[in-house]
Design a protein around this motif. Structure first.
Motif, mmCIF file in Angstrom:
data_model
loop_
_atom_site.group_PDB
_atom_site.id
_atom_site.type_symbol
_atom_site.label_atom_id
_atom_site.label_comp_id
_atom_site.label_asym_id
_atom_site.label_seq_id
_atom_site.Cartn_x
_atom_site.Cartn_y
_atom_site.Cartn_z
ATOM 1 N N ARG A 122 0.808 -1.142 0.189
ATOM 2 C CA ARG A 122 -0.127 -0.292 0.114
ATOM 3 C C ARG A 122 0.958 1.352 0.021
ATOM 4 N NH1 ARG A 122 -3.323 -2.966 3.580
ATOM 5 N NH2 ARG A 122 -2.258 -2.247 5.577
ATOM 6 N N ASN A 123 1.940 1.114 0.568
ATOM 7 C CA ASN A 123 2.826 2.363 0.736
ATOM 8 C C ASN A 123 3.703 2.488 -0.587
ATOM 9 O OD1 ASN A 123 1.698 3.028 3.168
ATOM 10 N ND2 ASN A 123 3.252 1.957 4.403
ATOM 11 N N LYS A 124 4.044 1.508 -1.103
ATOM 12 C CA LYS A 124 5.062 1.767 -2.378
ATOM 13 C C LYS A 124 4.787 2.587 -3.466
ATOM 14 C CE LYS A 124 7.037 -1.563 -5.720
ATOM 15 N NZ LYS A 124 7.147 -2.847 -6.372
ATOM 16 N N LYS A 125 3.633 2.767 -3.799
ATOM 17 C CA LYS A 125 3.116 3.806 -4.688
ATOM 18 C C LYS A 125 3.479 5.500 -4.274
ATOM 19 C CE LYS A 125 -0.466 0.859 -6.871
ATOM 20 N NZ LYS A 125 -1.728 0.812 -7.085
ATOM 21 N N SER A 126 3.094 5.455 -3.279
ATOM 22 C CA SER A 126 3.594 6.860 -2.528
ATOM 23 C C SER A 126 4.700 7.264 -1.965
ATOM 24 C CB SER A 126 2.285 7.145 -1.548
ATOM 25 O OG SER A 126 2.506 6.370 -0.501
ATOM 26 N N PHE A 127 5.641 6.083 -1.794
ATOM 27 C CA PHE A 127 6.885 6.367 -1.291
ATOM 28 C C PHE A 127 7.974 7.144 -1.795
ATOM 29 C CE2 PHE A 127 11.350 4.640 -0.215
ATOM 30 C CZ PHE A 127 11.069 4.933 1.156
ATOM 31 N N GLN A 128 7.950 7.077 -3.209
ATOM 32 C CA GLN A 128 8.963 8.156 -3.813
ATOM 33 C C GLN A 128 8.438 9.524 -3.848
ATOM 34 O OE1 GLN A 128 11.956 7.258 -5.282
ATOM 35 N NE2 GLN A 128 12.214 9.042 -5.641
ATOM 36 N N GLU A 129 6.950 9.693 -4.260
ATOM 37 C CA GLU A 129 6.296 11.063 -3.937
ATOM 38 C C GLU A 129 6.856 11.588 -2.496
ATOM 39 O OE1 GLU A 129 2.396 10.796 -4.918
ATOM 40 O OE2 GLU A 129 2.658 10.314 -7.050
ATOM 41 N N ASP A 130 6.735 10.959 -1.503
ATOM 42 C CA ASP A 130 7.075 11.033 -0.218
ATOM 43 C C ASP A 130 8.335 11.905 0.033
ATOM 44 O OD1 ASP A 130 4.295 10.693 0.407
ATOM 45 O OD2 ASP A 130 4.848 8.917 1.415
#
Length: 456
Positions: free
Chosen positions: A344-352
């Motif tokens: 669940r966190n993988k997609k938003s990790f880079q943006e974060d």
């Protein structure tokens, strides 16, 4: 930690024949030397090391003892005394000598539903008492449903074996893999939160077997049995239920429900028409006007079931390593949840990360500007502080001068005041002298006027 009697149990009880055994327990008949009363002594093998799987842990033994100490009901076995030695904890229990309920019923030629419900009502009463205390038995099965004495007109049911019973605490989620596969609820199979509802499923299975002699979910293998339970894969085969009433089937249907929240509770089961009605008219067509006739259930298949269960199943047919399996399942569930969380966190990790970098750069620039501004402000404050200190010193000196001048004026005032008082006294004295002089002159004038008049 619970404390048990450390004396030798054989000093107080004379041990007799073995009544039964499980993986880590042996039950022997015993007689109390003081009173001559008979009891059952359950020897539970203690686990010596926490890392060992041989024996029962202290925590489990204490849990069973605490539950037995809390319960006192006509349909539940009672605890009389507890002893402990180096290897065992010995529970002195009420002697239940009437054998298993199913063995007793299998000896009959036939059985009416009314007779069946009379025994089932006692089981429900015992479970109702347990559930009122938030205690779940978790191992309700035929071999744990005994008769106190079968040689009486109305034998009394006794629920036994509280080895895996648990107190269900509100707000505390409880999961475990235990029990006898044939009788466990779907939530146990699926490693889901457990509650009192699991006992109600077991009662549904017991009732099904009692009325038919067939087990609703039993497969060729343990895995097949568990798969059938999870899928709630059962039916009322006409071969086994041709003489069974619709009310009895409805009772079973309301218990064999996968969702624990939708399953009939113990209070609801006691209010079910099949249990509640004392005199039941078991007829094939109640509206036919024919004379009521009791439906009799043949016990041949029940007898076959009890023989097969005693011969093919090992004693205490539970998951032998349920503790280990439970721990593994718990770790697997935790790992799966962690993986899902990572996904669940993988997609938003880079943006974060990019957002954090942007924020960092912005903050760094802001900090530099703020640092310069703060340094300038500090210099200005330091200068103002120096000025203030100088003014303070000047004010102190001026204050000192003012105080000195005030003291001088005060002294001059006192001198003037004294001088004024002296002048006032002098003026008063001179005024008095003047007054006296005036009075004297006036007297002389008066006397002179009087003299002139007499001469004339």
């Amino acid at each position: 930690m619970s404390t048990f009697r450390q004396e030798s149990v054989e000093d107080f009880y004379e041990m007799g024949e073995e009544l039964g055994s499980g993986q880590f327990a042996i039950v022997r008949k015993c007689r109390e030397r003081k009173t001559g009363l008979e009891y059952a002594a359950k020897f539970i093998k203690k686990r010596r090391l926490s890392s060992s799987r041989r024996g029962v842990s202290r925590e489990e033994i204490e849990r069973e003892v605490d539950i037995l100490r809390e319960i006192q009901h006509p349909n539940i076995i009672t605890l009389h005394d507890i002893f402990e030695n180096k290897t065992d904890v010995v529970l002195i229990l009420e002697l239940v000598s009437g054998g298993e309920l199913f063995d007793f019923l299998a000896e009959k030629e036939s059985l009416t539903e009314e007779e069946a419900t009379q025994f089932l009502k006692q089981i429900l009463d015992g479970v109702h008492y347990l559930h009122s205390k938030r205690i779940a038995h978790f191992d309700l099965k035929p071999e744990n449903i005994m008769l106190l004495d079968k040689n009486v007109p109305n034998p009394r049911i006794k629920l036994i074996d509280f080895g895996i019973a648990h107190k269900i605490e509100a707000g505390n989620e409880f999961k475990n893999i235990f029990g006898t596969p044939e009788f466990v609820a779907p939530e146990i199979v699926n490693y889901e939160p457990l509650g009192l509802e699991a006992d109600m499923w077991s009662i549904g299975v017991i009732t099904y077997i009692l009325l038919s002699g067939a087990s609703p979910f039993l497969g060729e293998t343990k895995q097949e049995t568990l798969t059938n339970i999870s899928a709630v894969n059962y039916d009322f085969d006409e071969e086994y239920f041709s003489n069974t009433s619709e009310l009895a089937k409805d009772f079973i249907r309301r218990l064999l429900v996968k969702d624990p929240k939708k399953r009939m509770t113990i209070a609801q089961s006691l209010e079910h028409p099949w249990i509640k009605v004392i005199k039941r008219r078991n007829v094939r067509n109640e509206d036919s006007g024919k004379k009521p006739e009791r439906r009799r259930l043949k016990t041949t298949r029940l007898k076959e079931y009890t023989i097969k269960s005693h011969s093919s199943m090992p004693p205490n047919n539970t998951y032998i390593n349920f503790e280990r399996f439970s721990k593994v399942m718990e770790e697997v569930a935790a790992a799966e949840e962690s993986l899902r969380e990572l996904e669940r966190n993988k997609k938003s990790f880079q943006e974060d990360i990019e957002a954090l970098l942007s924020i960092y750069e912005e903050k760094e620039s802001w900090y530099k500007e703020e640092n310069e501004s703060i340094s300038q402000d500090l210099r200005q404050i330091r200068q103002e502080l120096q000025k203030t200190e100088a003014l303070k010193k000047q004010a102190q000196e001026e204050t000192k001068s003012v105080v000195q001048a005030a003291n001088g004026l005060k002294r001059r005032y006192r001198k003037l005041e004294n001088h004024y008082e002296a002048l006032a006294k002098q003026v008063a004295s001179e005024m008095k002298f003047v007054q006296e002089l005036v009075w004297s002159i006036e007297r002389e004038k008066l006397q002179s006027s009087e003299g002139d008049g007499s001469i004339r």
